[in-house]
Enzyme design. Structure first.
Site, PDB file in Angstrom:
ATOM      1  N   GLY A 171       0.800  -1.529  -0.047  1.00 53.89           N
ATOM      2  CA  GLY A 171      -0.053   0.247  -0.331  1.00 53.89           C
ATOM      3  C   GLY A 171       1.422   1.257  -0.334  1.00 53.89           C
ATOM      4  O   GLY A 171       1.851   1.504  -0.281  1.00 53.89           O
TER       5      GLY A 171
ATOM      6  N   SER B 171       5.937  -5.512  -0.953  1.00 49.63           N
ATOM      7  CA  SER B 171       6.105  -4.280  -1.690  1.00 49.63           C
ATOM      8  C   SER B 171       6.211  -2.971  -0.526  1.00 49.63           C
ATOM      9  O   SER B 171       7.512  -3.120   0.181  1.00 49.63           O
ATOM     10  CB  SER B 171       4.160  -3.911  -2.194  1.00 49.63           C
ATOM     11  OG  SER B 171       4.637  -2.687  -2.866  1.00 49.63           O
ATOM     12  N   ALA B 172       5.128  -2.409  -0.067  1.00 51.56           N
ATOM     13  CA  ALA B 172       5.551  -1.424   1.584  1.00 51.56           C
ATOM     14  C   ALA B 172       6.080  -2.265   2.242  1.00 51.56           C
ATOM     15  O   ALA B 172       6.872  -2.069   3.172  1.00 51.56           O
ATOM     16  CB  ALA B 172       4.217  -0.458   1.556  1.00 51.56           C
TER      17      ALA B 172
ATOM     18  N   HIS C 177       8.667  -2.855  -6.836  1.00 58.66           N
ATOM     19  CA  HIS C 177       8.590  -2.926  -8.187  1.00 58.66           C
ATOM     20  C   HIS C 177       8.972  -2.139  -9.080  1.00 58.66           C
ATOM     21  O   HIS C 177       9.028  -1.411  -9.610  1.00 58.66           O
ATOM     22  CB  HIS C 177       6.855  -1.780  -8.036  1.00 58.66           C
ATOM     23  CG  HIS C 177       6.197  -2.035  -6.813  1.00 58.66           C
ATOM     24  ND1 HIS C 177       5.047  -2.921  -7.734  1.00 58.66           N
ATOM     25  CD2 HIS C 177       5.963  -1.882  -6.026  1.00 58.66           C
ATOM     26  CE1 HIS C 177       4.213  -3.396  -7.138  1.00 58.66           C
ATOM     27  NE2 HIS C 177       4.150  -3.081  -5.358  1.00 58.66           N
TER      28      HIS C 177
ATOM     29  N   GLU D 282       9.014  -6.482 -10.401  1.00 58.01           N
ATOM     30  CA  GLU D 282       7.772  -7.153 -10.109  1.00 58.01           C
ATOM     31  C   GLU D 282       7.923  -9.329 -10.429  1.00 58.01           C
ATOM     32  O   GLU D 282       8.133  -9.414 -11.755  1.00 58.01           O
ATOM     33  CB  GLU D 282       6.373  -6.565 -10.903  1.00 58.01           C
ATOM     34  CG  GLU D 282       6.188  -4.786  -9.834  1.00 58.01           C
ATOM     35  CD  GLU D 282       4.538  -5.033 -10.675  1.00 58.01           C
ATOM     36  OE1 GLU D 282       3.971  -5.421 -11.412  1.00 58.01           O
ATOM     37  OE2 GLU D 282       4.449  -3.869 -10.448  1.00 58.01           O
TER      38      GLU D 282
END
Lengths: 241, 241
Positions: free
Chosen positions: B91, B124-125, B161, B197
């Site tokens: 997020g 991700s985050a 990413h 990714e």
């Protein structure tokens, strides 16, 4: 009597296949006009300040203006006090804002713009720092400024280099629009004017006009984004404080 | 004796045309194995925590694991103390890191990982906050955390990413590579592992292996970036402290 201020806020310094500040050079000349002889340049957003100042100087001289770079003077605050006009260039917004704080320039630049009415031009990161805060920069947080609050020369935020979603992309990172909407999930967040590359905003006291070739997209908290064509009157944004 | 830690750091939650955590579900099952019955989920990076927890719960249950979401408990620190395993989802990285600080979880999560050896998965985050700092996140700074320093479970930074430059793009904003190189213009900056990714990093004590399908690009301050294929041994990065 409204607020005194003269701003030219450019989305990007260089447009695809164009030279440095080429796409906005007519607007620069109209903005500074005959009233300005010399511009004070702030190169803090890039690492190589000498090279950056040289690039800006060459361009401004070609347009008929002298240019002093603030990194070459011993007292940056005094340089702002004596300046006839300010141009803050692009690069990394976090690095730029931190340097403005570190050099004690936030209050001084605000004073010169609001009290003395000197013209302020920003490009990319230099446009971001002219707004309420840098919460809607695209840049990596490579350094940690003491605050994200910026110069507040306008009562809203800008997203420069705005990029429409690429429908053919296989990349799964958030689109720019999704990122701005995430910002507006937070409470008490101001409007965000997303300026596409090629767009710029002209502010003259309480009047504001969208200039350039590509238009802008306005994000208001909890509302559907609205498109504005070049030439649109955006003065209403100046009373959103 | 080396450092005790079990980490699965995933670049992205969803791969193009795939479902949530689908591309890494085998690695998740291998990582948590039989030793874990229930995972503690941290949904702080997204605004709608209920919906996010439900999505994660559905996926983890389909893989044979229970899931508690930390936002549903009255004492988040106590929940970390009792957890068998932690998963921090993606997020907005700034929102996530601020919430980890606000809830007093930074020290507690470090303790559980380093002292008790509980498995930590990030996506991700959630991968960004596992590293030294969030200086190389791609996210917008929509909130202001008290520091950019993160959990420090590894002695380097990650760019999730990661996106290779698009040679056909007419957009003039910095490429991801240029942004990471700008970070390394700053003094004393650690290595940055850029995970495309589809890539992920497995860390078992002092051993580290690149997993997934797309490889990674390693940026070291002042050096030319280096490409690593899936399966590469990246254990040397764990001794760069």
């Amino acid at each position: 009597m409204g607020v005194k201020r003269q701003l030219l806020l450019v989305s990007n310094s260089t447009l695809y296949e164009g030279g440095y500040l080429e796409h906005c050079q007519e607007q620069i000349q109209t903005f500074f006009g005959q009233r300005v002889k010399k511009v004070l340049f702030v190169p803090y957003a890039l690492h190589d300040r000498d090279a950056y100042a040289q690039k800006a100087r060459t361009k401004f001289e070609s347009l008929g203006y002298g240019l002093d770079s603030i990194h070459e003077v011993s007292d940056p605050v005094e340089a702002v006090r004596r300046s006839e006009a300010i141009f803050i260039g692009g690069g990394n917004t976090f690095r730029l804002l931190k340097a403005l704080y570190d050099n004690g320039l936030i209050t001084e630049i605000r004073k010169r713009v609001f009290q003395d009415g000197i013209p302020y031009m920003g490009s990319s990161a230099g446009t971001n720092v002219a707004t309420v805060s840098i919460n809607t920069t695209n840049d990596m947080p490579i350094v940690y400024p003491p605050s994200l609050e910026a110069l507040g020369l306008v009562p809203f935020n800008i997203n420069p280099h705005y990029l429409d979603p690429d429908v053919n992309s296989k990349h799964m990172g958030e689109t720019r629009e999704q990122r701005i909407i995430q910002y507006h999930e937070e409470p008490d967040t101001p409007p965000v004017l997303a300026l596409r590359e090629g767009s710029m905003l002209l502010v003259e006291d309480d009047q504001s006009t969208l200039v350039g070739s590509t238009g802008a997209r306005l994000f208001l908290r909890g509302k559907t984004p609205i498109e504005y064509e070049p030439g649109s009157d955006l003065s209403f944004l100046l009373s959103t404080a």
